[in-house]
Design a protein around this motif. Structure first.
Motif, PDB file in Angstrom:
ATOM      1  N   SER A  15      -6.057  -3.715   3.726  1.00  0.00           N
ATOM      2  CA  SER A  15      -5.981  -3.168   5.199  1.00  0.00           C
ATOM      3  C   SER A  15      -4.464  -3.638   5.514  1.00  0.00           C
ATOM      4  O   SER A  15      -3.616  -4.359   5.003  1.00  0.00           O
ATOM      5  N   ARG A  16      -4.091  -2.853   6.212  1.00  0.00           N
ATOM      6  CA  ARG A  16      -2.579  -2.801   7.003  1.00  0.00           C
ATOM      7  C   ARG A  16      -2.707  -2.170   8.374  1.00  0.00           C
ATOM      8  O   ARG A  16      -3.363  -1.338   8.895  1.00  0.00           O
ATOM      9  N   ASP A  22       4.712   4.764  11.468  1.00  0.00           N
ATOM     10  CA  ASP A  22       3.704   5.167  10.783  1.00  0.00           C
ATOM     11  C   ASP A  22       3.060   6.509  11.523  1.00  0.00           C
ATOM     12  O   ASP A  22       2.185   7.083  10.940  1.00  0.00           O
ATOM     13  N   LYS A  36      -1.042   7.866   1.506  1.00  0.00           N
ATOM     14  CA  LYS A  36      -0.496   6.763   0.580  1.00  0.00           C
ATOM     15  C   LYS A  36      -1.272   5.447   0.556  1.00  0.00           C
ATOM     16  O   LYS A  36      -1.426   4.882  -0.553  1.00  0.00           O
ATOM     17  N   GLU A  37      -1.857   5.125   1.576  1.00  0.00           N
ATOM     18  CA  GLU A  37      -2.881   3.824   1.615  1.00  0.00           C
ATOM     19  C   GLU A  37      -4.115   4.128   0.709  1.00  0.00           C
ATOM     20  O   GLU A  37      -4.332   3.207   0.108  1.00  0.00           O
ATOM     21  N   ASN A  40      -2.699   4.134  -3.093  1.00  0.00           N
ATOM     22  CA  ASN A  40      -2.518   2.599  -3.263  1.00  0.00           C
ATOM     23  C   ASN A  40      -3.627   1.884  -3.562  1.00  0.00           C
ATOM     24  O   ASN A  40      -4.132   1.048  -4.723  1.00  0.00           O
TER      25      ASN A  40
END
Length: 167
Positions: A15-16, A22, A36-37, A40
């Motif tokens: 989580s971010r 962004d 990107k998340e 990743n």
């Protein structure tokens, strides 16, 4: 031979919180940030499964269902759906949470193919996937069907590059 591993052995949840850098001027998070998340989290799942360096070979499908805004918490859940000889399909589900209201929405879904690499940076065999429940079996069956489509598409592209009249 590599020891079988279940999808539960490698599933990851990351989580971010989304920040102003962004997003666009309207406060809507860029799709590339979400991509990107996804890459990743999927990469972490692939490395957990293989305990090798893994690289993204392709993103088979990425569908956005809802927008994401500055201040939302983005959570990516990724797990192995299928393993081949040197590659594996990783499925990712992305949700966004409005932290002020608690409302969670399905933001996006994606399927990625990763290849495991040895120390020489050449593809190496990946551990087989142990299917432990009906959900694992469903995901694996769907992943096999997507793999067949990918391979047929790749073959057609190759034939077109060799002889445009075959397209």
């Amino acid at each position: 031979m590599n020891k079988e591993k279940s999808t539960q052995d490698s599933t990851v949840i990351i989580s971010r919180i989304m920040l102003p850098e962004d997003a666009n001027p309207a406060g809507i998070v860029h799709g590339g940030v979400i991509m990107k998340e996804i890459d990743n989290a999927a990469g972490v799942a692939a490395v957990r499964h293989t305990r090798k360096v893994c690289v993204t070979a392709s993103i088979d499908r990425l569908d956005f269902h809802n927008p994401c805004f500055i201040g939302n918490l983005v959570t990516v859940k990724a797990g192995i759906n299928y393993t081949g000889n040197t590659s594996m399909e990783v499925g990712a589900r992305v949700e966004t949470e409005d932290l002020l209201t608690g409302r969670v929405t399905h933001l996006a879904s994606a399927y990625l193919t990763f290849v495991a690499l040895g120390e020489d940076h050449r593809p190496v065999q990946v551990p087989p996937l142990k299917l432990v429940n009906k959900e694992d079996m469903r995901r694996n069956t769907e992943a096999r069907a997507r793999r067949e489509l990918r391979l047929a598409e790749k073959k057609k592209e190759s034939e077109c590059q060799k002889d445009a009249s075959r397209c």
